[in-house]
Design an enzyme around this catalytic site. Sequence first.
Site, PDB file in Angstrom:
ATOM      1  N   ARG A  81      -8.045   6.106   4.611  1.00 46.47           N
ATOM      2  CA  ARG A  81      -7.708   6.051   3.177  1.00 46.47           C
ATOM      3  C   ARG A  81      -6.982   7.305   2.730  1.00 46.47           C
ATOM      4  O   ARG A  81      -6.040   7.237   1.928  1.00 46.47           O
ATOM      5  CB  ARG A  81      -8.994   5.827   2.375  1.00 46.47           C
ATOM      6  N   HIS A 118      17.074   3.571 -12.027  1.00 49.44           N
ATOM      7  CA  HIS A 118      18.339   3.295 -11.342  1.00 49.44           C
ATOM      8  C   HIS A 118      19.041   2.066 -11.909  1.00 49.44           C
ATOM      9  O   HIS A 118      20.189   1.789 -11.535  1.00 49.44           O
ATOM     10  CB  HIS A 118      18.096   3.082  -9.846  1.00 49.44           C
ATOM     11  N   GLU A 163      -6.640  -0.811   4.048  1.00 45.44           N
ATOM     12  CA  GLU A 163      -7.657   0.241   4.201  1.00 45.44           C
ATOM     13  C   GLU A 163      -8.754   0.109   3.137  1.00 45.44           C
ATOM     14  O   GLU A 163      -9.357   1.080   2.711  1.00 45.44           O
ATOM     15  CB  GLU A 163      -7.021   1.647   4.125  1.00 45.44           C
TER      16      GLU A 163
END
Length: 412
Positions: free
Chosen positions: A274, A370, A395
Amino acid sequence: MAWRGCSRLGAPLRRSPSWPQVLGRRRIVSCIDPSTGLTEEQKEFQKVAFDFAAKEMAPHMAEWDEKEIFPVETMQKAAQLGFGGIYVKPDVGGSGLSRLDTSVIFEALSTGCTSTTAYLSIHNMCAWMIDTFGNEEQRHKFCPSLCSMEKLASYCLTEPGSGSDAASLVTSAKRKGDTYVLNGSKAFISGGGDTDVYVVICRTGGSGPKGISCLVLEKGTPGLSFGKKERKVGWNSQPTRAVIFEDCAVPITSRLGAEGQGFSIAMKGLNGGRINIASCSLGAAHASVLLAQDHLTIRKQFGEPLASNQYLQFRLAEMATRLVAARLMVRNAAQALEEEREDAIALCAMAKLFATDECFTICNQALQMHGGYGYLKDYAVQQFMRDIRVHQILEGTNEVMRMIVAKSLLRE
């Protein structure tokens, strides 16, 4: 990833440096400088990782994604720098670095290619599990070739019917003389089919966590096969397949630790995993802030650079603030894990939850800044956004991270 002008959007956009060029020069203002607070030694291997990311990864990141190339040779070059077994002990070829050192390295490498770095983090986790829970014979058999990345590793926990509820897994390993016979399947396995060593969490006993053990299998074992290569939104520089066991016999000597210890081994591996995946998110977010910073300076609308717009200034400031807060939380958790503190599990969950959520927000906002260009695959920002979306799922999902933190608080 080179920026292009487009007459359909009005005046052509002034040509801007490609992402490898932006990364290579690393104009980092002090408030988001990732070297802040590090020792001189940590700054040195951070620089090595940044340089490797700029020269060996960033120039190929888009191609690896588009053509779904698993860049084994590049990863082996990274291993020559010690990045194949970063927190594995030196006597079996590892670098013997700390969890904080590891976080710093993965963050830097992730600016070059988040997907490839994420696989490196999984490979490192597998090598650490064998190094930590294996006996001397197992350590010396597997770890040297994993640390050099002559051989690659995959972590096999998730199943089609058990994701967040990992303790309900049903892949069985039944004892038959001096062997275990495996039957079942694992899903969403990074590197599956292309890797050489498989760390498999399976059921050797009754229901629940205490019936789970951990075995290490090698590719080519009779009865071990793989599903089709999955088509994914991101993480395209690493293959993902199901791993299938059909009367797959392995010797008892393949077991890591004692029978019934597998779930504990798996969870201890994931605590570090993690931190690793959160660190990969930091790298993607850091890259996205730099890309947004450049774009706002160059792109003009209404006769002025976007950087003159106070709303966008404020959003950029929020992105930078989120990045630094997430980095501090990840590094705090890494230190707690290294020190084996009682609160380490909860802090790792907090860090993974906060960093992956906030870093995705940063990348998504950078794409928005953008405009239409951010949605084109010529621009790196969209790939960073796609590659880290899954970090909120794997995870341990971020919903499970909340459960872990709440359980820790209510137990106290």
